[in-house]
Design an enzyme around this catalytic site. Structure first.
Site, short mmCIF file in Angstrom:
data_model
loop_
_atom_site.label_atom_id
_atom_site.label_comp_id
_atom_site.label_asym_id
_atom_site.label_seq_id
_atom_site.Cartn_x
_atom_site.Cartn_y
_atom_site.Cartn_z
N LYS A 40 -12.14 1.44 -1.91
CA LYS A 40 -11.47 0.45 -1.15
C LYS A 40 -12.44 -0.25 -0.39
O LYS A 40 -13.38 0.30 0.26
CB LYS A 40 -10.19 1.01 -0.39
CG LYS A 40 -10.61 1.79 0.97
CD LYS A 40 -9.12 2.22 1.45
CE LYS A 40 -9.70 3.15 2.79
NZ LYS A 40 -8.47 3.63 3.60
N THR A 45 1.17 1.49 9.10
CA THR A 45 2.10 0.41 8.36
C THR A 45 2.37 0.84 7.24
O THR A 45 3.34 0.15 6.48
CB THR A 45 1.59 -1.05 8.86
OG1 THR A 45 0.21 -0.89 8.04
CG2 THR A 45 1.15 -1.42 9.98
#
Length: 327
Positions: free
Chosen positions: A203, A236
């Protein structure tokens, strides 16, 4: 069974709790067969915090438990004020028990003119009067070196892997690290789950945008397997949601998410509920209110681990021994 020395010296051990997560403090106190020391804690009209303990703390071995959910700065300041009050009340030793270390993601400078806020928190705790820190699953191990004193870095791995082994026996698993930097931790998870294989998510992160991660591809074989996606925290849910989507696209039969800290800032609950995960497992290092809960969420209690750590410190025993040399 508590030792004879523990019983004789119990009057010297005092447990204090901030107002951020009193339920966890009560669970720890129950494990230790004692009570949380009572106190007055309130805000003045302008928001300043006041704390006063109801009984003498002179000569005690004080453990100050405070989690730091939102608003982080309020609860951190409350813990600092509690520690200062204990120091001025002549406590013999003060241990800050911080299950979720605040500002842990700001542990280094990514670019110029940025703070290292995790180091600042350690300096504030020391200045307030803390002699020792107990924390759980730091975002990075290097934070242990920021504090000028002993840091007991406890791990939630045994609690989480024990739950997975009991509830998913004989499952074709692969442990998935959310990035290449946590592969070493994933290896320990793989060993704890019986030698299961590993994979990781490649990522990239946009340093200019908080909580923004782009998951690119899966490295490793996940097709037809139940993926145990691990991380230190879920905030989140953006990182894990992207990872779940990648794993599904690569043919994963199921995805279980396991993390120590359930921060679960909005819109985490909505994201995790709709992304097709079989179960999301966290601990109660932070309070998780009803508004943060969803059907797939399981919350395990970290209280027995914290109680065992406090007991070991108080009795001058080995904290490392709680992890067979891994702490």
């Amino acid at each position: 069974m508590l030792s004879h020395d523990w019983t004789d010296n119990r009057k010297n051990l005092m447990l204090f709790s901030g107002r951020a997560h009193p339920e966890l403090a009560e669970q720890v106190a129950k494990e230790l067969d004692m009570h949380v020391t009572t106190q007055d804690a309130r805000e003045f009209a302008n928001g300043e915090i006041f704390v006063r303990f109801h009984e003498s703390v002179r000569g005690c071995d004080a453990f100050v438990l405070q989690s730091c959910p939102a608003p982080v700065n309020t609860w951190l300041m409350e813990q600092l004020i509690m520690i200062d009050a204990l120091k001025r009340g002549s406590a013999k030793r003060i241990t800050a028990v911080i299950p979720f270390y605040p500002y842990a993601r700001q542990d280094k400078k990514h670019r110029g003119r940025e703070p290292i806020s995790a180091r600042l928190v350690a300096d504030l705790l020391k200045t307030a009067g803390a002699d020792r820190i107990v924390t759980v699953d730091l975002h990075t191990d290097q934070i242990q070196g920021f504090f000028d004193g002993p840091v007991d870095h406890m791990r939630g791995q045994n609690l989480l892997t024990g739950y997975i082994k009991n509830n998913y026996p004989d499952t074709n698993m692969v442990v998935v690290s959310p990035d290449s930097g946590r592969v070493r931790i994933a290896e320990k998870w793989g060993d704890a789950l019986g030698g299961v294989p590993l994979a990781f998510i490649h990522k990239t992160r946009d340093l200019r945008v908080p909580n923004q991660v782009v998951s690119n591809r899966v490295v490793g074989e996940v097709e037809g397997r139940t993926c145990v996606l691990i991380d230190d925290m879920i905030d989140t849910g953006g990182t894990v949601a992207g990872a779940v989507q990648l794993l599904r696209n690569d043919g994963a039969s199921d995805v279980i998410i396991a993390a120590t800290h359930g921060v679960l800032s909005p819109p985490a609950a909505e994201r995790l509920a709709q992304y097709g995960t079989r179960e999301v497992i966290v601990t109660n290092t932070l309070p998780i209110g009803e508004e943060k809960r969803f059907p797939q969420l399981t919350v395990l209690s970290i209280a027995p681990l914290l109680a065992s750590t406090i007991r070991a410190i108080f009795e001058n025993g080995s904290v490392t021994g709680l992890f067979d040399g891994e702490a």
